[in-house]
Design a protein around this motif. Structure first.
Motif, short mmCIF file in Angstrom:
data_model
loop_
_atom_site.label_atom_id
_atom_site.label_comp_id
_atom_site.label_asym_id
_atom_site.label_seq_id
_atom_site.Cartn_x
_atom_site.Cartn_y
_atom_site.Cartn_z
N ASN A 1 24.68 38.66 41.57
CA ASN A 1 25.22 38.18 42.84
C ASN A 1 26.45 38.95 43.29
OD1 ASN A 1 23.58 35.70 43.66
ND2 ASN A 1 23.87 35.45 41.47
N LYS A 2 26.76 40.02 42.57
CA LYS A 2 27.86 40.91 42.93
C LYS A 2 29.12 40.12 43.29
CE LYS A 2 24.76 44.50 44.33
NZ LYS A 2 23.56 44.48 45.06
N LEU A 3 29.52 39.27 42.35
CA LEU A 3 30.67 38.40 42.60
C LEU A 3 32.00 39.14 42.57
CD1 LEU A 3 29.57 35.23 40.64
CD2 LEU A 3 29.25 35.76 43.05
N GLY A 4 32.01 40.33 41.99
CA GLY A 4 33.24 41.11 41.97
C GLY A 4 34.34 40.44 41.18
N ARG A 5 35.58 40.75 41.56
CA ARG A 5 36.73 40.20 40.83
C ARG A 5 37.57 39.28 41.70
NH1 ARG A 5 37.95 42.36 35.75
NH2 ARG A 5 36.54 44.02 35.18
N LEU B 1 24.99 33.45 32.47
CA LEU B 1 26.15 33.41 33.37
C LEU B 1 26.61 34.82 33.73
CD1 LEU B 1 27.96 31.50 34.88
CD2 LEU B 1 29.34 31.23 32.84
N ALA B 2 26.62 35.73 32.76
CA ALA B 2 27.00 37.12 33.03
C ALA B 2 25.99 37.78 33.98
CB ALA B 2 27.10 37.90 31.72
N GLU B 3 24.71 37.55 33.73
CA GLU B 3 23.68 38.12 34.61
C GLU B 3 23.80 37.56 36.03
OE1 GLU B 3 20.10 37.21 32.45
OE2 GLU B 3 20.14 39.14 31.39
N ILE C 1 34.29 32.04 36.12
CA ILE C 1 33.04 32.53 35.51
C ILE C 1 33.34 33.20 34.18
CG2 ILE C 1 31.23 34.29 35.72
CD1 ILE C 1 30.87 33.40 38.59
N MET C 2 34.36 34.04 34.12
CA MET C 2 34.72 34.67 32.84
C MET C 2 35.16 33.62 31.83
SD MET C 2 33.96 37.75 32.88
CE MET C 2 34.71 38.20 31.32
#
Length: 97
Positions: free
Chosen positions: A46-50, A39-41, A58-59
């Motif tokens: 995918n450069k999901l940002g914040r 999930l972290a990868e 996701i976090m």
């Protein structure tokens, strides 16, 4: 005529039962760590940002799958406390968060 024998129940000693339970806990923990890593990868690749609508769930997912083995492990009980020891202080701090 064939004779059908009745199987005797397998009696598992207490030590063997504890070893099997530990093996199940460790297998579950490895699976959970792998899920957290994937999930972290995925988030990084995918450069999901914040973006709050994406980053927060996701976090949350990463935290939940990481924490499961240390809390209840799906009915198996938590991992032994020795698996919460880290030589690197930053790893210990992250784990404790």
């Amino acid at each position: 005529m064939l004779s059908v024998s009745k199987k005797q129940p397998i009696v598992i000693g207490e030590l063997q039962r504890k070893r099997v339970l530990l093996a199940k806990r460790l297998f579950f923990a490895e699976s959970s760590m792998h899920q957290a890593l994937c999930l972290a990868e995925f988030a990084l690749e995918n450069k999901l940002g914040r973006e709050p609508d994406i980053f927060t769930p996701i976090m949350g997912g990463i935290c939940v799958v990481y924490a499961r083995p240390f809390l209840r492990a799906d009915g198996l009980g938590p991992l032994d406390g020795k698996y919460e020891s880290f030589k690197d202080a930053s790893l210990k701090e992250t784990h404790d968060d």
